[in-house]
Design an enzyme around this catalytic site. Sequence first.
Site, short mmCIF file in Angstrom:
data_model
loop_
_atom_site.label_atom_id
_atom_site.label_comp_id
_atom_site.label_asym_id
_atom_site.label_seq_id
_atom_site.Cartn_x
_atom_site.Cartn_y
_atom_site.Cartn_z
N LYS A 19 0.82 -1.21 0.00
CA LYS A 19 0.00 0.00 0.00
C LYS A 19 0.86 1.27 0.00
O LYS A 19 0.62 2.19 -0.78
CB LYS A 19 -0.93 0.03 1.22
CG LYS A 19 -1.88 -1.15 1.30
CD LYS A 19 -2.77 -1.07 2.54
CE LYS A 19 -2.02 -1.12 3.86
NZ LYS A 19 -1.31 -2.40 4.09
N ARG A 94 -8.78 1.68 9.55
CA ARG A 94 -8.37 0.33 9.96
C ARG A 94 -9.52 -0.43 10.61
O ARG A 94 -9.36 -1.59 10.96
CB ARG A 94 -7.24 0.40 11.00
CG ARG A 94 -5.83 0.70 10.48
CD ARG A 94 -5.15 -0.50 9.92
NE ARG A 94 -3.82 -0.83 10.34
CZ ARG A 94 -2.69 -0.26 9.92
NH1 ARG A 94 -2.69 0.76 9.13
NH2 ARG A 94 -1.53 -0.74 10.31
N ARG A 132 11.64 -5.55 4.67
CA ARG A 132 11.37 -4.11 4.43
C ARG A 132 12.41 -3.24 5.15
O ARG A 132 12.80 -3.51 6.28
CB ARG A 132 9.97 -3.77 4.97
CG ARG A 132 9.69 -2.27 4.99
CD ARG A 132 8.22 -1.95 5.01
NE ARG A 132 7.50 -2.52 6.13
CZ ARG A 132 6.17 -2.56 6.22
NH1 ARG A 132 5.42 -2.05 5.25
NH2 ARG A 132 5.59 -3.10 7.27
N ARG A 165 11.93 -1.42 10.80
CA ARG A 165 10.95 -1.02 11.80
C ARG A 165 10.91 -2.04 12.94
O ARG A 165 10.96 -3.24 12.69
CB ARG A 165 9.55 -0.91 11.16
CG ARG A 165 9.36 0.34 10.35
CD ARG A 165 8.11 0.30 9.49
NE ARG A 165 6.91 -0.21 10.17
CZ ARG A 165 5.70 -0.27 9.59
NH1 ARG A 165 5.54 0.16 8.35
NH2 ARG A 165 4.67 -0.74 10.25
N ARG A 176 -0.11 -8.28 13.88
CA ARG A 176 -0.64 -7.27 12.95
C ARG A 176 -1.55 -7.93 11.91
O ARG A 176 -2.57 -7.36 11.52
CB ARG A 176 0.51 -6.50 12.30
CG ARG A 176 1.14 -5.50 13.28
CD ARG A 176 2.49 -5.01 12.83
NE ARG A 176 2.44 -4.33 11.56
CZ ARG A 176 3.48 -4.17 10.75
NH1 ARG A 176 4.66 -4.66 11.10
NH2 ARG A 176 3.35 -3.53 9.63
P1 ADP Z 1 2.29 -1.85 3.17
O1 ADP Z 1 2.29 -0.33 3.13
O2 ADP Z 1 1.07 -2.44 2.55
O3 ADP Z 1 2.57 -2.39 4.53
P2 ADP Z 1 4.83 -1.60 1.71
O4 ADP Z 1 4.49 -0.70 0.57
O5 ADP Z 1 5.60 -1.02 2.84
O6 ADP Z 1 3.48 -2.35 2.25
O7 ADP Z 1 5.61 -2.85 1.10
C1 ADP Z 1 6.08 -3.92 1.93
C2 ADP Z 1 7.43 -4.39 1.43
O8 ADP Z 1 7.28 -5.06 0.16
C3 ADP Z 1 8.45 -3.28 1.19
O9 ADP Z 1 9.71 -3.79 1.56
C4 ADP Z 1 8.36 -2.99 -0.31
O10 ADP Z 1 9.61 -2.53 -0.84
C5 ADP Z 1 8.02 -4.38 -0.87
N1 ADP Z 1 7.13 -4.35 -2.04
C6 ADP Z 1 6.07 -3.51 -2.25
N2 ADP Z 1 5.44 -3.81 -3.41
C7 ADP Z 1 6.11 -4.88 -3.93
C8 ADP Z 1 5.94 -5.68 -5.13
N3 ADP Z 1 4.95 -5.42 -6.00
N4 ADP Z 1 6.81 -6.69 -5.34
C9 ADP Z 1 7.80 -6.94 -4.45
N5 ADP Z 1 8.01 -6.24 -3.32
C10 ADP Z 1 7.19 -5.22 -3.06
P1 AMP Z 2 1.53 0.79 9.26
O1 AMP Z 2 2.64 1.75 8.99
O2 AMP Z 2 0.30 1.12 8.48
O3 AMP Z 2 1.96 -0.65 9.11
O4 AMP Z 2 1.12 0.99 10.79
C1 AMP Z 2 2.02 0.73 11.84
C2 AMP Z 2 1.29 0.76 13.19
O5 AMP Z 2 0.75 2.07 13.44
C3 AMP Z 2 0.07 -0.17 13.29
O6 AMP Z 2 0.43 -1.50 13.63
C4 AMP Z 2 -0.75 0.53 14.39
O7 AMP Z 2 -0.20 0.27 15.67
C5 AMP Z 2 -0.52 2.00 14.07
N1 AMP Z 2 -1.54 2.49 13.12
C6 AMP Z 2 -1.33 2.89 11.82
N2 AMP Z 2 -2.47 3.30 11.26
C7 AMP Z 2 -3.44 3.14 12.20
C8 AMP Z 2 -4.85 3.37 12.23
N3 AMP Z 2 -5.50 3.83 11.16
N4 AMP Z 2 -5.52 3.12 13.39
C9 AMP Z 2 -4.88 2.66 14.47
N5 AMP Z 2 -3.57 2.40 14.50
C10 AMP Z 2 -2.84 2.64 13.38
#
Ligand code: ADP
Ligand code: AMP
Length: 225
Positions: A19, A94, A132, A165, A176
């Site tokens: 995302k 969420r 990541r 992270r 999560r």
């Molecule tokens: P989310 O925001 O849904 O948690 P991220 O955008 O942070 O996901 O992506 C999660 C991990 O996967 C990151 O390390 C990113 O670089 C990698 N990633 C994202 N999209 C792809 C894809 N289409 N193919 C391979 N790796 C990806």
């Molecule tokens: P994310 O970066 O989206 O993976 O979020 C990391 C962490 O932030 C989550 O596991 C939650 O603890 C908190 N968080 C992010 N977005 C929300 C939301 N919309 N509502 C509540 N907690 C959130």
Amino acid sequence: MTQAQRMYLVLLGVPGAGKGTQARLLEEALGIPQISTGDLFRYNLKNQTELGLLAKSYMDRGDLVPDEVTIRMVEERLARPDCARGAIFDGFPRNLTQAVALDRLTAAGGGIHKAPLVHLEDEEAMRRITGRRVCRTCGAVYHVEFNPPKSPGVCDLDGGELYQRDDDKPETVRNRLYVYYKQTSPLVGYYFAKGLLVQVDGAQPIETVQAQLLELLGVKTPLQG
Ligand code: ADP
Ligand code: AMP
Ligand code: ZN
């Protein structure tokens, strides 16, 4: 520009689906900002604000930060001038309470335009999350294997240090995913019922997912002319 011309998008998908990666690309393509509540909490944590310290205990466990503070934070972010033409929500809403609040916050601008769901199997999501890496300064997202920076540990965009992270450890990731299925996945039905859900296969390469999202949103990519 009238309020009715605003474009609000909600990106849905399991943690690790891509995302944030897609939201940042859409931000460039559409010229409207990404609003990532996770990024906003991490920014507050880095700057040791009251909000950041409150959020930390929830984030460390992989639980949701309470709705009241999360919704207030989004409301303040949406009031900023760069959201005048809309916003791309990533990691928000969420749960159903947040989704209803977002409908209220965006109503004057025409409400949510589309809710793209980025599909990914849990095992692949786990692989993505554990590899990541995030830039300490600009928040850009990389993957050690799937989307590596040009030089290991260093952000391509600003030379910032890449870090893992705390909540990307396997124990926290499992919670999560559990929280996603229990609290967030009902939103798929919520947006489907409103006729706003569109779906894309997130297992494809980043550029393919992006091109398909733009097509679903009715935006032509350069390749398509
Ligand atoms: P989310 O925001 O849904 O948690 P991220 O955008 O942070 O996901 O992506 C999660 C991990 O996967 C990151 O390390 C990113 O670089 C990698 N990633 C994202 N999209 C792809 C894809 N289409 N193919 C391979 N790796 C990806
Ligand atoms: P994310 O970066 O989206 O993976 O979020 C990391 C962490 O932030 C989550 O596991 C939650 O603890 C908190 N968080 C992010 N977005 C929300 C939301 N919309 N509502 C509540 N907690 C959130
Ligand atoms: Zn950076």
